[in-house]
Design a protein around this motif. Structure first.
Motif, PDB file in Angstrom:
ATOM      1  N   VAL A 427      -5.041  13.828 -14.018  1.00  0.00           N
ATOM      2  CA  VAL A 427      -6.311  13.364 -13.460  1.00  0.00           C
ATOM      3  C   VAL A 427      -7.444  14.104 -14.166  1.00  0.00           C
ATOM      4  O   VAL A 427      -7.450  15.345 -14.206  1.00  0.00           O
ATOM      5  N   GLY A 428      -8.375  13.340 -14.755  1.00  0.00           N
ATOM      6  CA  GLY A 428      -9.450  13.966 -15.527  1.00  0.00           C
ATOM      7  C   GLY A 428     -10.830  13.489 -15.102  1.00  0.00           C
ATOM      8  O   GLY A 428     -10.989  12.440 -14.497  1.00  0.00           O
ATOM      9  N   THR A 429     -11.840  14.289 -15.443  1.00  0.00           N
ATOM     10  CA  THR A 429     -13.248  13.997 -15.123  1.00  0.00           C
ATOM     11  C   THR A 429     -14.019  13.769 -16.413  1.00  0.00           C
ATOM     12  O   THR A 429     -13.870  14.542 -17.378  1.00  0.00           O
ATOM     13  N   VAL A 430     -14.893  12.759 -16.428  1.00  0.00           N
ATOM     14  CA  VAL A 430     -15.654  12.426 -17.632  1.00  0.00           C
ATOM     15  C   VAL A 430     -16.810  13.411 -17.799  1.00  0.00           C
ATOM     16  O   VAL A 430     -17.534  13.709 -16.849  1.00  0.00           O
ATOM     17  N   ASP A 431     -16.981  13.902 -18.999  1.00  0.00           N
ATOM     18  CA  ASP A 431     -18.144  14.691 -19.384  1.00  0.00           C
ATOM     19  C   ASP A 431     -18.884  13.878 -20.437  1.00  0.00           C
ATOM     20  O   ASP A 431     -18.549  13.903 -21.618  1.00  0.00           O
ATOM     21  N   TYR A 432     -19.916  13.134 -19.968  1.00  0.00           N
ATOM     22  CA  TYR A 432     -20.625  12.252 -20.892  1.00  0.00           C
ATOM     23  C   TYR A 432     -21.462  13.024 -21.911  1.00  0.00           C
ATOM     24  O   TYR A 432     -21.819  12.488 -22.956  1.00  0.00           O
ATOM     25  N   ALA A 433     -21.783  14.261 -21.574  1.00  0.00           N
ATOM     26  CA  ALA A 433     -22.579  15.054 -22.509  1.00  0.00           C
ATOM     27  C   ALA A 433     -21.820  15.331 -23.795  1.00  0.00           C
ATOM     28  O   ALA A 433     -22.413  15.446 -24.870  1.00  0.00           O
ATOM     29  N   THR A 434     -20.498  15.461 -23.682  1.00  0.00           N
ATOM     30  CA  THR A 434     -19.677  15.767 -24.864  1.00  0.00           C
ATOM     31  C   THR A 434     -18.758  14.613 -25.245  1.00  0.00           C
ATOM     32  O   THR A 434     -17.923  14.757 -26.136  1.00  0.00           O
ATOM     33  N   ASN A 435     -18.896  13.463 -24.555  1.00  0.00           N
ATOM     34  CA  ASN A 435     -18.059  12.283 -24.828  1.00  0.00           C
ATOM     35  C   ASN A 435     -16.570  12.627 -24.769  1.00  0.00           C
ATOM     36  O   ASN A 435     -15.810  12.360 -25.710  1.00  0.00           O
ATOM     37  N   GLN A 436     -16.172  13.212 -23.663  1.00  0.00           N
ATOM     38  CA  GLN A 436     -14.759  13.498 -23.501  1.00  0.00           C
ATOM     39  C   GLN A 436     -14.375  13.478 -22.024  1.00  0.00           C
ATOM     40  O   GLN A 436     -15.218  13.623 -21.149  1.00  0.00           O
ATOM     41  N   ILE A 437     -13.065  13.255 -21.815  1.00  0.00           N
ATOM     42  CA  ILE A 437     -12.507  13.341 -20.479  1.00  0.00           C
ATOM     43  C   ILE A 437     -11.718  14.648 -20.419  1.00  0.00           C
ATOM     44  O   ILE A 437     -10.880  14.910 -21.291  1.00  0.00           O
ATOM     45  N   VAL A 438     -11.995  15.445 -19.392  1.00  0.00           N
ATOM     46  CA  VAL A 438     -11.370  16.759 -19.282  1.00  0.00           C
ATOM     47  C   VAL A 438     -10.294  16.693 -18.202  1.00  0.00           C
ATOM     48  O   VAL A 438     -10.580  16.432 -17.021  1.00  0.00           O
ATOM     49  N   PHE A 439      -9.035  16.935 -18.625  1.00  0.00           N
ATOM     50  CA  PHE A 439      -7.898  16.959 -17.702  1.00  0.00           C
ATOM     51  C   PHE A 439      -7.563  18.425 -17.430  1.00  0.00           C
ATOM     52  O   PHE A 439      -7.083  19.144 -18.313  1.00  0.00           O
ATOM     53  N   ASP A 440      -7.861  18.857 -16.191  1.00  0.00           N
ATOM     54  CA  ASP A 440      -7.789  20.282 -15.866  1.00  0.00           C
ATOM     55  C   ASP A 440      -6.458  20.705 -15.245  1.00  0.00           C
ATOM     56  O   ASP A 440      -6.318  21.834 -14.782  1.00  0.00           O
ATOM     57  N   GLY A 441      -5.480  19.811 -15.205  1.00  0.00           N
ATOM     58  CA  GLY A 441      -4.166  20.157 -14.661  1.00  0.00           C
ATOM     59  C   GLY A 441      -3.836  19.440 -13.369  1.00  0.00           C
ATOM     60  O   GLY A 441      -2.678  19.441 -12.935  1.00  0.00           O
ATOM     61  N   ARG A 442      -4.808  18.835 -12.718  1.00  0.00           N
ATOM     62  CA  ARG A 442      -4.495  18.051 -11.526  1.00  0.00           C
ATOM     63  C   ARG A 442      -3.639  16.850 -11.935  1.00  0.00           C
ATOM     64  O   ARG A 442      -3.818  16.284 -13.016  1.00  0.00           O
ATOM     65  N   PHE A 443      -2.738  16.460 -11.044  1.00  0.00           N
ATOM     66  CA  PHE A 443      -1.903  15.319 -11.392  1.00  0.00           C
ATOM     67  C   PHE A 443      -1.633  14.479 -10.145  1.00  0.00           C
ATOM     68  O   PHE A 443      -1.769  14.941  -9.004  1.00  0.00           O
ATOM     69  N   LEU A 444      -1.302  13.225 -10.402  1.00  0.00           N
ATOM     70  CA  LEU A 444      -1.064  12.246  -9.353  1.00  0.00           C
ATOM     71  C   LEU A 444       0.426  12.039  -9.170  1.00  0.00           C
ATOM     72  O   LEU A 444       1.184  11.896 -10.136  1.00  0.00           O
ATOM     73  N   PHE A 445       0.860  12.025  -7.879  1.00  0.00           N
ATOM     74  CA  PHE A 445       2.258  11.718  -7.594  1.00  0.00           C
ATOM     75  C   PHE A 445       2.336  10.997  -6.260  1.00  0.00           C
ATOM     76  O   PHE A 445       1.819  11.474  -5.247  1.00  0.00           O
ATOM     77  N   ASN A 446       2.985   9.813  -6.294  1.00  0.00           N
ATOM     78  CA  ASN A 446       3.128   8.990  -5.093  1.00  0.00           C
ATOM     79  C   ASN A 446       1.786   8.742  -4.395  1.00  0.00           C
ATOM     80  O   ASN A 446       1.687   8.778  -3.173  1.00  0.00           O
ATOM     81  N   GLY A 447       0.741   8.528  -5.194  1.00  0.00           N
ATOM     82  CA  GLY A 447      -0.558   8.165  -4.647  1.00  0.00           C
ATOM     83  C   GLY A 447      -1.430   9.325  -4.215  1.00  0.00           C
ATOM     84  O   GLY A 447      -2.553   9.112  -3.768  1.00  0.00           O
ATOM     85  N   SER A 448      -0.937  10.554  -4.336  1.00  0.00           N
ATOM     86  CA  SER A 448      -1.709  11.723  -3.920  1.00  0.00           C
ATOM     87  C   SER A 448      -1.984  12.614  -5.118  1.00  0.00           C
ATOM     88  O   SER A 448      -1.144  12.750  -6.018  1.00  0.00           O
ATOM     89  N   VAL A 449      -3.167  13.223  -5.112  1.00  0.00           N
ATOM     90  CA  VAL A 449      -3.532  14.139  -6.187  1.00  0.00           C
ATOM     91  C   VAL A 449      -3.102  15.543  -5.800  1.00  0.00           C
ATOM     92  O   VAL A 449      -3.433  16.029  -4.709  1.00  0.00           O
ATOM     93  N   TYR A 450      -2.358  16.195  -6.697  1.00  0.00           N
ATOM     94  CA  TYR A 450      -1.945  17.581  -6.498  1.00  0.00           C
ATOM     95  C   TYR A 450      -3.000  18.492  -7.125  1.00  0.00           C
ATOM     96  O   TYR A 450      -3.311  18.373  -8.310  1.00  0.00           O
ATOM     97  N   SER A 451      -3.523  19.411  -6.295  1.00  0.00           N
ATOM     98  CA  SER A 451      -4.510  20.348  -6.828  1.00  0.00           C
ATOM     99  C   SER A 451      -3.841  21.474  -7.601  1.00  0.00           C
ATOM    100  O   SER A 451      -4.466  22.119  -8.434  1.00  0.00           O
ATOM    101  N   ALA A 452      -2.542  21.724  -7.324  1.00  0.00           N
ATOM    102  CA  ALA A 452      -1.800  22.704  -8.132  1.00  0.00           C
ATOM    103  C   ALA A 452      -1.694  22.192  -9.559  1.00  0.00           C
ATOM    104  O   ALA A 452      -1.541  21.002  -9.804  1.00  0.00           O
ATOM    105  N   SER A 453      -1.818  23.100 -10.505  1.00  0.00           N
ATOM    106  CA  SER A 453      -1.868  22.682 -11.896  1.00  0.00           C
ATOM    107  C   SER A 453      -0.514  22.194 -12.400  1.00  0.00           C
ATOM    108  O   SER A 453       0.537  22.787 -12.114  1.00  0.00           O
ATOM    109  N   ALA A 454      -0.572  21.087 -13.161  1.00  0.00           N
ATOM    110  CA  ALA A 454       0.635  20.597 -13.826  1.00  0.00           C
ATOM    111  C   ALA A 454       1.040  21.509 -14.978  1.00  0.00           C
ATOM    112  O   ALA A 454       2.191  21.472 -15.436  1.00  0.00           O
ATOM    113  N   PHE A 455       0.084  22.337 -15.443  1.00  0.00           N
ATOM    114  CA  PHE A 455       0.385  23.233 -16.563  1.00  0.00           C
ATOM    115  C   PHE A 455       1.277  24.373 -16.064  1.00  0.00           C
ATOM    116  O   PHE A 455       0.919  25.117 -15.143  1.00  0.00           O
TER     117      PHE A 455
END
Length: 558
Positions: A427-455
């Motif tokens: 799961v990533g957030t858009v940073d339009y200032a730098t034209n990139q999507i930042v994926f910080d380790g959050r991930f989706l499983f069975n419809g829920s977002v896990y705040s624990a890092s996938a890394f």
């Protein structure tokens, strides 16, 4: 009985006087006789009363007086005085010499007024004295007294007990009450040209600092005086919490003040509304305070999805003038802010009026790149003999789909491990200032977002016995730096940063070897017309994922 006696005496004198004109014997009797005399002697004089003494000479039988108010009276004739037929007299009196040859008379009077006294005497044979007079000047020594006051706006009128004028000494000051902060300002002098009188009314015009202000006016002794120069007393004014105004004090009505368009900072090329901390700034030309009204500010968005209104918050800076309105989401079109009535209050207690804007005339805009979602192919160089993936270096598929506001999910067949999308779904957030999507380790499983890092999380067994784990890593030496995906000016994804699947010992959690990694990869959009996995949308999780191994803690990159 005494009054009856005097009345009879006056009637006898009148008859005698008339008889003298017809009786030659009485005329002859008075011939060559000296006329009687009467004297007037001034006594004490005060603001409320004066006295004088009237005395008749030997030979007189009656004497009388008449008091007139003013100084331009016509002297009455002796006959009218002694018979009490004086017209317009303020006070009269008559006496019999047989009772007393003189009388001291007390007269109630007005201050600052002249009184004229006329007197005459008559003998028993009707011979009249000459009329004598005495002027009494009653000086004014009473100071004028303030009786009431009335205010209208910043002007106060004081009504005194007598006509007044502005004195040659004295002054006036005004202090203002700032109700919101409970402060009384230092007094300032009121210019003398703002002070005037008419009759017994004094007018003081104060400067108006603002609607709703409290006024406290103090005047010193001698600012006003009567026409004789008697100085009016000072008026000491103030405010007490339990008593309210004391002396010359009042407050004016509250009036809503507008939020002007000119208060808002215009958009410039340097404004970056793509940041999550972006704000719109407005600056008041006077101090304001936050009334902490619930839902007092809204941000209006006019975007491709339509018109929307979102409640927001604002921060009032320490200068009490600068307001920064937070944008609740990154705008992708035109936008503006509006305030409910009462969002702010000035120092005097006036509240701000409602501020609204037309959806067709929004002042700010942030037309962003429309990110192209769908299927992509990721190409990367093989790690060579260092990796264990037999498919290393072969392109693998990824699928980008929107998720919530300004967020996206990246599904991927990581390194072609299963020929279907594998975990994690980042799961990533858009940073339009730098034209990139930042994926910080959050991930989706069975419809829920896990705040624990996938890394650093183990998602799969590497071997059938479960002795080794496949652990997912991001960038940096620790493997926990975000994975970033760049997009071009047309919104197409172009590059992806370092990521890795590594083999770890399940018992110790220690890092053994990379399964596969990409130091950087290029991404190419795959149009739906070309077919391929995921072209109809992101695949169902149940169909593509193998058994999810409970994530284990304690894995380390090295």
């Amino acid at each position: 009985m005494k009054n009856i006696k005097y009345l009879a005496m006056f009637l006898a004198a009148a008859v005698l006087f008339v008889g003298c004109t017809d009786d030659d014997e009485l005329s002859n009797q008075n011939q060559n006789k000296p006329k009687p005399t009467v004297t007037l002697t001034a006594g004490s004089v005060s603001d409320a009363e004066f006295s004088f003494t009237i005395a008749a000479s030997e030979g007189a039988s009656q004497y009388a007086y008449a008091v007139f108010e003013g100084e331009d009276n016509t002297a009455p004739i002796a006959h009218d005085i002694v018979v009490d037929e004086v017209s317009g007299a303020y006070q009269t009196g008559a006496f019999n010499v047989a009772d007393a040859e003189s009388q001291t008379i007390n007269v109630e009077c007005k201050s600052a007024t002249t009184y004229q006294i006329y007197a005459a005497a008559i003998t028993s044979t009707g011979l009249l004295s000459e009329v004598v007079s005495l002027d009494i000047q009653v000086d004014d020594t009473i100071a004028p007294v303030a009786q009431s006051f009335d205010n209208e706006g910043s002007t106060v009128k004081i009504t005194y007990s007598e006509p007044i004028k502005v004195g040659t000494t004295g002054s006036a000051t005004v202090a203002y009450i700032q109700w919101v902060i409970g402060n009384i300002t230092d007094p300032v002098a009121i210019p003398m040209e703002n002070i005037s009188t008419e009759g017994n009314v004094a007018t003081i015009v104060c400067d108006n600092p603002g609607n709703g202000a409290g006024y406290i006016v103090n005047i010193t002794e001698g600012l006003f005086e009567d026409l004789s120069g008697n100085k009016a007393a000072a008026i000491n004014s103030g405010w007490q919490q339990d008593k309210g105004f004391i002396g010359l004090g009042w407050s004016t009505d509250y009036v809503e003040f507008p939020i002007e368009d000119s208060y808002f900072t215009a958009q410039t090329e340097d404004d970056d509304f793509n940041q999550p901390t972006a704000t719109i700034t407005l600056t008041f030309p006077f101090d304001v305070y936050d009334l902490e009204l619930k839902n007092s500010v809204q941000v209006i968005y006019n975007e491709a999805s339509g018109l929307s209104y979102m409640n927001s918050t604002f921060t009032l800076e320490s200068d009490l003038r600068t307001v920064k309105v937070a944008l609740p989401k990154v705008p992708t079109g035109s936008f503006d802010v509006q305030f409910a009535a009462g969002a702010f209050v000035d120092v005097w207690g006036n509240k701000s009026a409602a501020y609204t804007v037309s959806p067709d005339a929004l002042r700010y805009s942030n037309y962003q790149v429309e990110i192209k979602t769908g299927l992509y192919s990721i190409s990367y160089a093989s790690g060579g003999d260092a990796v264990m993936n037999p498919n290393s270096g072969k392109p693998f598929s990824a699928y980008l789909e929107p998720y919530g506001d300004n967020e996206y999910i990246l599904h991927a067949d990581w390194f072609g491990m299963f020929r279907g999308f594998a975990m994690p779904d980042l799961v990533g957030t858009v940073d339009y200032a730098t034209n990139q999507i930042v994926f910080d380790g959050r991930f989706l499983f069975n419809g829920s977002v896990y705040s624990a890092s996938a890394f650093g999380m183990g998602f799969y067994d590497f071997d059938a016995e479960g002795k080794y784990f496949l652990v997912f890593w991001g960038g940096g030496l620790s493997g926990t730096d975000p994975i970033t995906v760049k997009f071009d000016e047309d919104g197409y994804l172009t590059d992806i940063s370092y990521c890795e699947y590594a083999i770890h010992d399940n018992a110790s959690g220690s890092y053994l070897a990379p399964y596969d990694f990409l130091s950087e990869g290029s991404m190419t959009f795959v149009p739906e017309s070309t077919g391929g996995a995921g072209t109809a949308g992101a695949p169902s999780v149940d169909k593509v994922y193998k058994a999810f191994t409970t994530p284990l803690a304690g894995f380390a990159k090295k």
